[in-house]
Design a protein around this motif. Structure first.
Motif, PDB file in Angstrom:
ATOM      1  N   GLY A  22      -2.506  22.723 -44.591  1.00  0.00           N
ATOM      2  CA  GLY A  22      -3.295  23.614 -43.750  1.00  0.00           C
ATOM      3  C   GLY A  22      -4.677  23.016 -43.528  1.00  0.00           C
ATOM      4  N   GLY A  23      -5.348  23.502 -42.502  1.00  0.00           N
ATOM      5  CA  GLY A  23      -6.704  23.040 -42.251  1.00  0.00           C
ATOM      6  C   GLY A  23      -7.630  23.348 -43.411  1.00  0.00           C
ATOM      7  N   ASP A  24      -7.380  24.479 -44.056  1.00  0.00           N
ATOM      8  CA  ASP A  24      -8.267  24.898 -45.146  1.00  0.00           C
ATOM      9  C   ASP A  24      -8.318  23.868 -46.277  1.00  0.00           C
ATOM     10  OD1 ASP A  24      -8.811  27.165 -43.728  1.00  0.00           O
ATOM     11  OD2 ASP A  24      -7.635  28.521 -44.980  1.00  0.00           O
ATOM     12  N   TYR A  83     -17.142  30.068 -39.635  1.00  0.00           N
ATOM     13  CA  TYR A  83     -15.964  30.378 -40.448  1.00  0.00           C
ATOM     14  C   TYR A  83     -16.415  30.824 -41.840  1.00  0.00           C
ATOM     15  CZ  TYR A  83     -11.158  29.517 -42.214  1.00  0.00           C
ATOM     16  OH  TYR A  83      -9.911  29.618 -42.752  1.00  0.00           O
ATOM     17  N   VAL A 106     -17.701  24.523 -36.139  1.00  0.00           N
ATOM     18  CA  VAL A 106     -16.445  24.898 -35.496  1.00  0.00           C
ATOM     19  C   VAL A 106     -16.609  24.694 -33.989  1.00  0.00           C
ATOM     20  CG1 VAL A 106     -14.676  26.663 -35.258  1.00  0.00           C
ATOM     21  CG2 VAL A 106     -16.187  26.703 -37.236  1.00  0.00           C
ATOM     22  N   ASP A 155     -14.636  21.192 -36.860  1.00  0.00           N
ATOM     23  CA  ASP A 155     -13.448  22.000 -37.124  1.00  0.00           C
ATOM     24  C   ASP A 155     -12.842  22.378 -35.779  1.00  0.00           C
ATOM     25  OD1 ASP A 155     -11.697  24.091 -37.644  1.00  0.00           O
ATOM     26  OD2 ASP A 155     -12.926  24.917 -39.271  1.00  0.00           O
ATOM     27  N   ALA A 210      -9.986  23.849 -35.040  1.00  0.00           N
ATOM     28  CA  ALA A 210      -8.835  24.740 -35.257  1.00  0.00           C
ATOM     29  C   ALA A 210      -8.308  25.312 -33.937  1.00  0.00           C
ATOM     30  CB  ALA A 210      -9.217  25.877 -36.206  1.00  0.00           C
ATOM     31  N   TYR A 211      -9.198  25.480 -32.945  1.00  0.00           N
ATOM     32  CA  TYR A 211      -8.806  26.143 -31.693  1.00  0.00           C
ATOM     33  C   TYR A 211      -8.794  25.210 -30.487  1.00  0.00           C
ATOM     34  CZ  TYR A 211      -9.475  30.138 -34.654  1.00  0.00           C
ATOM     35  OH  TYR A 211      -9.371  31.028 -35.696  1.00  0.00           O
ATOM     36  N   LEU A 271     -11.139  18.083 -37.778  1.00  0.00           N
ATOM     37  CA  LEU A 271     -10.115  18.868 -38.460  1.00  0.00           C
ATOM     38  C   LEU A 271      -9.212  19.513 -37.415  1.00  0.00           C
ATOM     39  CD1 LEU A 271      -9.605  20.295 -41.469  1.00  0.00           C
ATOM     40  CD2 LEU A 271     -10.221  22.272 -40.135  1.00  0.00           C
ATOM     41  N   THR A 293      -5.316  21.740 -36.939  1.00  0.00           N
ATOM     42  CA  THR A 293      -4.319  22.520 -37.672  1.00  0.00           C
ATOM     43  C   THR A 293      -3.178  22.894 -36.735  1.00  0.00           C
ATOM     44  OG1 THR A 293      -3.900  24.586 -38.846  1.00  0.00           O
ATOM     45  CG2 THR A 293      -5.667  24.633 -37.236  1.00  0.00           C
ATOM     46  N   SER A 311      -1.694  25.699 -37.347  1.00  0.00           N
ATOM     47  CA  SER A 311      -1.615  27.146 -37.580  1.00  0.00           C
ATOM     48  C   SER A 311      -1.765  27.961 -36.309  1.00  0.00           C
ATOM     49  CB  SER A 311      -2.703  27.581 -38.565  1.00  0.00           C
ATOM     50  OG  SER A 311      -2.422  27.105 -39.855  1.00  0.00           O
ATOM     51  N   LYS A 312      -2.685  27.576 -35.449  1.00  0.00           N
ATOM     52  CA  LYS A 312      -2.990  28.394 -34.284  1.00  0.00           C
ATOM     53  C   LYS A 312      -2.212  27.876 -33.067  1.00  0.00           C
ATOM     54  CE  LYS A 312      -6.097  30.109 -37.171  1.00  0.00           C
ATOM     55  NZ  LYS A 312      -7.233  29.373 -37.556  1.00  0.00           N
ATOM     56  N   ARG A 371       1.465  25.930 -43.184  1.00  0.00           N
ATOM     57  CA  ARG A 371       0.356  25.249 -43.842  1.00  0.00           C
ATOM     58  C   ARG A 371       0.337  23.738 -43.595  1.00  0.00           C
ATOM     59  NH1 ARG A 371      -2.431  28.022 -43.263  1.00  0.00           N
ATOM     60  NH2 ARG A 371      -3.936  27.271 -44.761  1.00  0.00           N
TER      61      ARG A 371
HETATM   62  C1  LIG Z   1      -7.686  29.049 -38.788  1.00  0.00           C
HETATM   63  C2  LIG Z   1      -8.872  28.212 -39.036  1.00  0.00           C
HETATM   64  C3  LIG Z   1      -8.843  27.042 -39.829  1.00  0.00           C
HETATM   65  C4  LIG Z   1      -7.661  26.500 -40.548  1.00  0.00           C
HETATM   66  O1  LIG Z   1      -6.652  27.346 -40.804  1.00  0.00           O
HETATM   67  P1  LIG Z   1      -5.359  26.822 -41.581  1.00  0.00           P
HETATM   68  O2  LIG Z   1      -4.402  27.929 -41.398  1.00  0.00           O
HETATM   69  O3  LIG Z   1      -5.777  26.607 -42.998  1.00  0.00           O
HETATM   70  O4  LIG Z   1      -4.934  25.564 -40.932  1.00  0.00           O
HETATM   71  C5  LIG Z   1      -9.978  26.303 -39.935  1.00  0.00           C
HETATM   72  N1  LIG Z   1     -11.118  26.676 -39.343  1.00  0.00           N
HETATM   73  C6  LIG Z   1     -11.199  27.780 -38.595  1.00  0.00           C
HETATM   74  C7  LIG Z   1     -12.494  28.116 -37.951  1.00  0.00           C
HETATM   75  C8  LIG Z   1     -10.090  28.590 -38.429  1.00  0.00           C
HETATM   76  O5  LIG Z   1     -10.189  29.700 -37.707  1.00  0.00           O
END
Ligand SMILES: *Cc1c(COP(=O)(O)O)cnc(C)c1O
Length: 361
Positions: free
Chosen positions: A84-86, A110, A154, A183, A185-186, A211, A213, A215-216, A224
């Motif tokens: 996962g990104g986290d 975040y 972000v 980051d 993520a989006y 970074l 992911t 996930s989105k 993950r």
């Molecule tokens: C969703 C999100 C992540 C990473 O999410 P993971 O589910 O762990 O991949 C990272 N940064 C931001 C700002 C997010 O909203």
């Protein structure tokens, strides 16, 4: 008193967006994809050999990283996979920031960042964003003065949806003395017309880490899988030293590869999300909400001065079976962060809000 380190005793853990068990709830609160993962994921799951789980997975997720490197036009040594990104965020902090040293971020942003910094016992330097949600002109200067070893930004920004272009990111990377983690993520939801692509920057900026992911944008929040992308000199210590030895499991590697390979399906979901995002934005604005242009799969709506406050809207939506995100913090307390759902879900949201805004109940 427990046995934990004093900083762990002092800190607060991450506050998750609510995950309701009632399937009828319209869930627009955690920015998950409005659409299911690619059918290729279900097919890969069905043909997955449970027998193969007897063996450890490919330690570096080489095939998956090679796919990502090729798609982004970077070298394989510039990509590593994370749980996962986290996990990528946590690894960046533990790799680049000594306890007691400074971690930098923009605020608001975040809410996991301060938690990870507290775990590392890092000193926090949070620089407030300008009114238009962009970093202030003094951003790099302030972080440098604070001695920030790592700063997270972000982009496109959460929770505003605002996108900084590549030249602005390049200028920040150049100005910062420490590592800049962007980051993304989006980033999958950014309008292709913007021609936004930070990947080429990693070869020019040895302190720039991206970074990503699944996930989105790939509807795989439950799986993950994320990626760190950067100069080989930044990636190497993480890949060979600080990450868990088998941080992405065999099933995740297989399913992630299936999703990532189906680029056409992903692009279709992103397109639908953008169409709905623009429709929801326009509808909210007609009701009087201030909504900045978003390049993500959510929008940030500011409640009107003469209508119900954001917290009331949040609670009424909740009573109506619609979850959105409300942050009780100074810059966000008069706003709602609303994930873009499927058209019928967005219609339901807009109906309830219109009803409330008109003052009837
Ligand atoms: C969703 C999100 C992540 C990473 O999410 P993971 O589910 O762990 O991949 C990272 N940064 C931001 C700002 C997010 O909203």
């Amino acid at each position: 008193m427990g046995y934990e380190r004093p900083n762990i005793r002092r800190m607060k853990g991450y506050a998750y967006g609510e995950q309701p068990t009632d399937a009828r709830v319209i869930k627009l609160n955690t920015n998950e994809s409005a659409y299911p993962p690619s059918p290729a994921v279900a097919a890969a799951l069905a043909s997955f050999e449970a027998e193969s789980l007897r063996r450890y997975p490919p330690a570096m997720a080489d095939d998956l990283c090679a796919m990502v490197a090729e798609r982004l036009g970077v070298e394989p040594g510039q990509v590593m996979a994370t749980n996962g990104g986290d996990e990528g965020l946590r690894l960046a902090i533990t790799t680049f920031v000594d306890p007691g040293e400074t971690f930098g971020m923009a605020e608001p942003s975040y809410s996991l960042y301060p938690v990870l910094a507290a775990v590392q016992d890092a000193t926090m330097c949070a620089v407030p964003l300008a009114a238009d949600w962009t970093p202030p002109a003094c951003f790099a200067e302030r972080l440098n003065a604070a001695g920030a070893r790592l700063a997270c930004l972000v982009n496109p920004h959460a929770p505003s949806g605002r996108l900084l272009d590549a030249s602005a990111i390049a200028a920040l990377a150049k100005a910062l003395h420490g590592v800049l983690l962007v980051d993304e993520a989006y980033v999958d939801f950014v309008d292709p017309g913007r021609n936004h692509d930070l990947a080429p920057l990693v070869s020019e900026h040895p302190n720039l880490l991206l970074l990503r992911t699944l996930s989105k944008g790939y509807a795989l929040a439950g799986l993950r899988v994320g990626f760190l992308i950067g100069d080989a000199g930044l990636i190497e210590p993480i890949r060979t030293k600080t990450r868990d030895s088998f941080n992405v499991d065999a099933l995740a590697q297989t399913l992630a590869a299936a999703a990532y390979a189906d680029a056409a399906y992903a692009a279709q979901c992103w397109r639908s999300t953008r169409t709905e995002r623009d429709r929801v934005t326009a509808a909210l604005r007609r009701m009087g909400f201030a909504v900045p242009d978003s390049e993500t799969n959510f929008v940030l709506a500011t409640a009107t001065a003469d209508g119900p406050p954001a917290k009331t809207l949040f609670e009424s939506l909740r009573d109506a079976g619609i979850l959105v995100r409300y942050f009780d913090s100074p810059r966000l307390a008069d706003r709602l962060r609303i994930t873009i759902g499927q058209p019928a879900e967005n219609d339901a949201l807009l109906r309830v809000l219109a009803h409330m805004a008109s003052g009837s109940d």
